[in-house]
Scaffold this motif. Sequence first.
Motif, PDB file in Angstrom:
ATOM      1  N   ALA A 163     -66.633  48.388  71.988  1.00  0.00           N
ATOM      2  CA  ALA A 163     -66.971  47.318  71.042  1.00  0.00           C
ATOM      3  C   ALA A 163     -66.012  46.139  71.221  1.00  0.00           C
ATOM      4  N   GLY A 164     -64.740  46.445  71.467  1.00  0.00           N
ATOM      5  CA  GLY A 164     -63.719  45.404  71.609  1.00  0.00           C
ATOM      6  C   GLY A 164     -63.933  44.540  72.831  1.00  0.00           C
ATOM      7  N   LYS A 165     -64.495  45.103  73.875  1.00  0.00           N
ATOM      8  CA  LYS A 165     -64.764  44.331  75.092  1.00  0.00           C
ATOM      9  C   LYS A 165     -65.753  43.202  74.785  1.00  0.00           C
ATOM     10  N   ALA A 166     -66.770  43.525  73.993  1.00  0.00           N
ATOM     11  CA  ALA A 166     -67.764  42.503  73.627  1.00  0.00           C
ATOM     12  C   ALA A 166     -67.122  41.412  72.762  1.00  0.00           C
ATOM     13  N   VAL A 167     -66.230  41.817  71.857  1.00  0.00           N
ATOM     14  CA  VAL A 167     -65.536  40.840  71.014  1.00  0.00           C
ATOM     15  C   VAL A 167     -64.686  39.923  71.902  1.00  0.00           C
ATOM     16  N   TYR A 168     -64.011  40.523  72.892  1.00  0.00           N
ATOM     17  CA  TYR A 168     -63.169  39.751  73.810  1.00  0.00           C
ATOM     18  C   TYR A 168     -63.998  38.733  74.594  1.00  0.00           C
ATOM     19  N   GLN A 169     -65.126  39.203  75.139  1.00  0.00           N
ATOM     20  CA  GLN A 169     -65.944  38.318  75.979  1.00  0.00           C
ATOM     21  C   GLN A 169     -66.447  37.118  75.185  1.00  0.00           C
ATOM     22  N   LYS A 170     -66.737  37.356  73.924  1.00  0.00           N
ATOM     23  CA  LYS A 170     -67.286  36.281  73.096  1.00  0.00           C
ATOM     24  C   LYS A 170     -66.196  35.329  72.571  1.00  0.00           C
ATOM     25  N   ASN A 171     -64.999  35.855  72.292  1.00  0.00           N
ATOM     26  CA  ASN A 171     -64.025  35.054  71.544  1.00  0.00           C
ATOM     27  C   ASN A 171     -62.720  34.740  72.263  1.00  0.00           C
ATOM     28  N   CYS A 172     -62.431  35.388  73.353  1.00  0.00           N
ATOM     29  CA  CYS A 172     -61.113  35.236  73.963  1.00  0.00           C
ATOM     30  C   CYS A 172     -61.165  34.837  75.431  1.00  0.00           C
ATOM     31  N   GLN A 173     -62.198  35.266  76.153  1.00  0.00           N
ATOM     32  CA  GLN A 173     -62.102  35.163  77.612  1.00  0.00           C
ATOM     33  C   GLN A 173     -62.216  33.738  78.137  1.00  0.00           C
TER      34      GLN A 173
END
Length: 135
Positions: free
Chosen positions: A34-44
């Motif tokens: 789940a955190g990977k999706a959050v990262y891709q959307k908000n951090c990467q």
Amino acid sequence: MPLLRRVFNQCNRSVVLLAMVLPAAHSLADDVTAGKAVYQKNCQACHQPTGAGIKGAFPPLADNPNIKDNPEHIANSILKGQSGHITVNGDSYNGMMPPLAHLSDENIADVVAFILAEWNESKTTLSAADIKALR
Ligand code: HEC
């Protein structure tokens, strides 16, 4: 037969209880996914898809000793933003990350788990309740 009925009732109750408890149990693997999706959307966009950052502009979140085993530092950077001079593996940064406090407690807990487990060989995590307390 009252005894049999009682046994049956008890069994049934255990099944109901189990069913209530099971969906609430998150595994680290679930949180990381789940955190990977959050990262891709908000951090990467800034920290880059591999977490390597961009030297001098965006610090790496992969192999970063400042955050390894320090989930509170990651959570606080997300909740309060991060600015001022920092050094990561000998490279200097003096930029500004805006707070991303609109993310949910659960999303923040998941992205912290992802960054630590995938990129910093750390299984330390925070719960959604921990994130709420840091706000
Ligand atoms: C708009 C660009 C941008 C976005 C989006 C962004 N960051 Fe940052 N982040 C930065 C910058 C710039 C810094 C360095 C600030 C400084 O120099 O003090 C930073 C610093 C950090 C730090 C501190 C690193 C250290 O070594 O102390 C962490 C942790 C962090 N970001 C995590 C995240 C996470 C997780 C997300 C997504 C939820 C995210 N950032 C989204 C730009 C961004």
